[in-house]
Design an enzyme around this catalytic site. Structure first.
Site, PDB file in Angstrom:
ATOM      1  N   SER A   1     -28.554  -3.078 -18.026  1.00 25.72           N
ATOM      2  CA  SER A   1     -28.007  -1.774 -18.403  1.00 25.72           C
ATOM      3  C   SER A   1     -27.459  -1.759 -19.809  1.00 25.72           C
ATOM      4  CB  SER A   1     -26.872  -1.404 -17.439  1.00 25.72           C
ATOM      5  OG  SER A   1     -25.768  -2.275 -17.611  1.00 25.72           O
TER       6      SER A   1
ATOM      7  N   CYS B   1       5.431  -5.851   1.180  1.00 25.15           N
ATOM      8  CA  CYS B   1       5.741  -4.421   1.189  1.00 25.15           C
ATOM      9  C   CYS B   1       5.234  -3.795   2.489  1.00 25.15           C
ATOM     10  CB  CYS B   1       5.157  -3.764  -0.056  1.00 25.15           C
ATOM     11  SG  CYS B   1       5.718  -2.067  -0.338  1.00 25.15           S
ATOM     12  N   TYR B   2       4.210  -2.948   2.448  1.00 28.93           N
ATOM     13  CA  TYR B   2       3.666  -2.343   3.655  1.00 28.93           C
ATOM     14  C   TYR B   2       3.229  -3.419   4.649  1.00 28.93           C
ATOM     15  CZ  TYR B   2       0.721   0.686   6.580  1.00 28.93           C
ATOM     16  OH  TYR B   2       0.160   1.359   7.636  1.00 28.93           O
TER      17      TYR B   2
ATOM     18  N   GLY C   1       0.825  -1.199   0.000  1.00 32.76           N
ATOM     19  CA  GLY C   1       0.000   0.000   0.000  1.00 32.76           C
ATOM     20  C   GLY C   1       0.855   1.244   0.000  1.00 32.76           C
TER      21      GLY C   1
ATOM     22  N   LYS D   1     -13.568  -8.156 -13.123  1.00 31.23           N
ATOM     23  CA  LYS D   1     -14.133  -7.925 -14.462  1.00 31.23           C
ATOM     24  C   LYS D   1     -13.765  -9.040 -15.429  1.00 31.23           C
ATOM     25  CE  LYS D   1     -16.398  -5.020 -17.157  1.00 31.23           C
ATOM     26  NZ  LYS D   1     -17.708  -4.447 -16.840  1.00 31.23           N
TER      27      LYS D   1
ATOM     28  N   HIS E   1       7.382  -7.264  -4.270  1.00 29.50           N
ATOM     29  CA  HIS E   1       6.049  -7.671  -4.742  1.00 29.50           C
ATOM     30  C   HIS E   1       6.129  -8.928  -5.603  1.00 29.50           C
ATOM     31  CE1 HIS E   1       3.663  -4.096  -3.551  1.00 29.50           C
ATOM     32  NE2 HIS E   1       4.816  -3.466  -3.676  1.00 29.50           N
TER      33      HIS E   1
ATOM     34  N   GLY F   1     -24.610  -3.483 -20.306  1.00 31.93           N
ATOM     35  CA  GLY F   1     -23.230  -3.857 -20.065  1.00 31.93           C
ATOM     36  C   GLY F   1     -23.083  -5.338 -19.757  1.00 31.93           C
ATOM     37  N   VAL F   2     -21.829  -5.783 -19.684  1.00 33.43           N
ATOM     38  CA  VAL F   2     -21.529  -7.196 -19.461  1.00 33.43           C
ATOM     39  C   VAL F   2     -21.942  -7.633 -18.059  1.00 33.43           C
ATOM     40  CG1 VAL F   2     -19.655  -8.892 -19.336  1.00 33.43           C
ATOM     41  CG2 VAL F   2     -19.630  -7.144 -21.104  1.00 33.43           C
ATOM     42  N   ASP F   3     -21.738  -6.777 -17.056  1.00 37.78           N
ATOM     43  CA  ASP F   3     -21.961  -7.183 -15.666  1.00 37.78           C
ATOM     44  C   ASP F   3     -23.414  -7.561 -15.404  1.00 37.78           C
ATOM     45  OD1 ASP F   3     -19.314  -6.499 -15.437  1.00 37.78           O
ATOM     46  OD2 ASP F   3     -19.703  -4.553 -14.508  1.00 37.78           O
ATOM     47  N   SER F   4     -24.330  -6.679 -15.768  1.00 37.11           N
ATOM     48  CA  SER F   4     -25.745  -6.987 -15.523  1.00 37.11           C
ATOM     49  C   SER F   4     -26.201  -8.147 -16.400  1.00 37.11           C
ATOM     50  CB  SER F   4     -26.623  -5.755 -15.764  1.00 37.11           C
ATOM     51  OG  SER F   4     -26.566  -5.328 -17.115  1.00 37.11           O
TER      52      SER F   4
ATOM     53  N   GLU G   1       3.609 -10.465  -6.777  1.00 32.07           N
ATOM     54  CA  GLU G   1       2.464 -10.451  -7.701  1.00 32.07           C
ATOM     55  C   GLU G   1       2.716  -9.622  -8.947  1.00 32.07           C
ATOM     56  OE1 GLU G   1       1.520  -7.017  -4.831  1.00 32.07           O
ATOM     57  OE2 GLU G   1       2.799  -8.783  -4.968  1.00 32.07           O
TER      58      GLU G   1
END
Length: 500
Positions: A218, A81-82, A54, A356, A165, A220-223, A167
């Site tokens: 909506s 890290c943090y 962070g 996503k 890191h 969009g892909v999510d809905s 990742e």
């Protein structure tokens, strides 16, 4: 299901960390840094904890930055890290702030006997972003050191701290380090997108039973993915509602109807209230006031439409994991997907566990075609906040046509996968031009195309200039009322991706 919990300290790499763990078959989830020992115990089958990096600076007199009782759970803990500094402080280290923060690759020497570094060379390249220096740490084993920073890794039993890191792609054996941590945790590695779909459908059936759900599509892909999961679980007990605000993209109505009614046999009800939205936006130029008006009007229209459609017990929403995190862990998604609590339904969010990219993967498994999967993100207020100044019907048509030309050319060039997001903005600039022998003042269109890993940082897309020129010529020649096109080459930060 085995889990690894990531405590969120605000690292820009958190989503990458979460995805890497999931890609290795372990369900991971981000939780607020204040998460207590009891909360973690309540999750069941948590096999490991990661304290993320962070941007903060850990001062020696700072209050406790995590519930130190989590170390009593007797499961492996990894501080990055943090997070490493927070663990080091717990074990009595002195944390000294450094004058200039370092973002760089470093060669480190590691203790190859440490299980975290199994099958990794004694010298390896890692990526560090440092605020502080860890000093005077006793009673632990040093497992990594560098010439410039000294101690950059330690262990105490099955608690590990790394100042770098794993990742991040710039860390040579970062993936292997995370895989080793997974092994240390004893995770079974059975989590996949397919197992998510199977378990989610079972869970939705159990939670909803024979009750009814209304979901707002909506475009969009999510809905869309949330709707498909719900439909697999409860069939015709799902009702989909599309609110036509008049602020959508080109041909949005037909895109929704074709996919859901013709391909998936899911009935979509339409609430066509474009004139109402446009009327309430008349004369409004402040973007936050636009958002407020659109949000309030949407709720009003949605409630009115649902009352006509019958009784519903649940409201389905396409909330993502990133929506929850970006709302500062308030438990509610952004205004884009958030309806007030008094709307009268219990909220059900089938994809709130997913990122996503994972939502797109679920969509593919459920039969969504690739052209829909790769649709561009679209803000809830729609084109209203991509029009600088007052929203009018003429401006909406200008922007819709310009944006469609941009999309067509990007798809035709086969470069849409190279961009994180692309769209047009109708600026509030009437630019001087010539038409025949006359001086004219027409609209200026700004094009915004960016590359990014997660939307937190973004760079402008480096276009082939011939293609960019063709896009500009088409917009000027084919869209009435436009005589100038500009390309935005600012990064995020200092700008944002959207204009408003």
């Amino acid at each position: 299901m085995d889990k690894i919990v990531i405590l969120d300290y605000g690292s820009q790499y958190n989503e990458s960390l979460l995805v890497k763990l999931r890609d290795n078959g372990v369900y991971s989830l981000l939780l607020p840094k204040e998460t207590t020992k009891e909360k973690i115990e309540d999750l069941h089958h948590v096999k490991g904890i990661i304290l993320s990096g962070g941007p903060g600076v850990l001062e020696n007199d700072e209050a406790k930055v995590f519930d130190e009782r989590i170390l009593e759970l007797n499961i492996p803990v990894l501080g990055i890290c943090y997070g490493m500094e927070a663990l080091a402080k717990h074990y009595g280290a002195k944390i000294q702030s450094i004058k200039d923060r370092e973002y760089d690759k470093h060669v480190v020497r590691i203790n190859t006997n440490c299980p975290l570094f199994l099958d990794i060379p004694e010298e390896t390249v890692v990526y560090m972003s440092k605020n502080d220096h860890v000093d005077s740490l006793e009673g632990v084993e040093m497992i990594a050191e560098s010439a410039s920073s000294g101690l950059v890794g330690f262990s105490k039993g099955y608690t590990f701290g790394l100042l770098f890191h794993p990742e991040v792609a710039a860390t040579e054996f970062g993936e292997k380090i995370l895989q080793n941590f997974i092994k240390i945790c004893g995770c079974n590695g059975h989590w996949t997108i397919d197992s998510f779909i199977e378990n989610k459908i079972k869970g939705l059936k159990k939670e909803i039973g024979d009750k009814k759900v209304i979901l707002g599509l909506s475009g969009g892909v999510d809905s869309a993915v949330a709707a498909l999961l719900l439909h697999r679980a409860i069939g015709d007990n799902l009702t989909c509602l599309f609110v036509e605000t008049g602020l959508h993209r080109y041909n949005e109505y037909n895109v929704i109807i074709k996919r859901f009614e013709e391909h998936f046999n899911i009935k979509v009800h339409i609430a066509d209230e474009g004139e109402l939205f446009l009327g309430r936006l008349k004369g409004i130029v402040d973007p936050e006031e636009k958002r407020r008006i659109i949000s309030n009007t949407f709720v009003e229209v949605f409630k009115k439409a649902t009352e006509k459609l019958g009784h519903f017990d649940f409201l389905g929403q396409g909330t993502l994991y990133t929506d929850i995190r970006e709302s500062k862990w308030g438990g509610k998604s952004k205004v884009i997907k958030d309806l007030p609590e008094d709307i009268g339904f219990k909220i059900i969010e089938p994809i709130r566990q997913l990122t996503k990219d994972e939502v797109r993967s679920v969509g593919r498994r459920l039969g969504l075609d690739e052209s829909f999967i790769k649709r561009q993100p679209f803000p809830f207020p729609g084109l209203a906040i991509r029009i600088i100044g007052e929203v009018t019907l003429i401006k909406l048509e200008v922007l819709r046509e310009a944006n469609e030309i941009l999309s067509q050319e990007i798809r035709r060039a086969g470069i849409n996968d190279e961009m994180y997001q692309y769209f047009c903005v109708l600026t509030n600039i009437d630019s001087v031009g010539v038409e025949g022998n006359n001086k004219i003042y027409y609209h200026t269109i700004a094009i915004r195309c960016v590359t990014s890993l997660n939307g937190i940082n973004a760079d402008f897309y480096h276009f082939n200039m011939d293609l960019l020129g063709r896009i500009s010529r088409r917009i000027v020649n084919e869209v009435a009322g436009v005589n100038r096109v500009v390309y935005d080459i600012t990064t995020k930060p200092p700008s944002t991706i959207e204009y408003q």
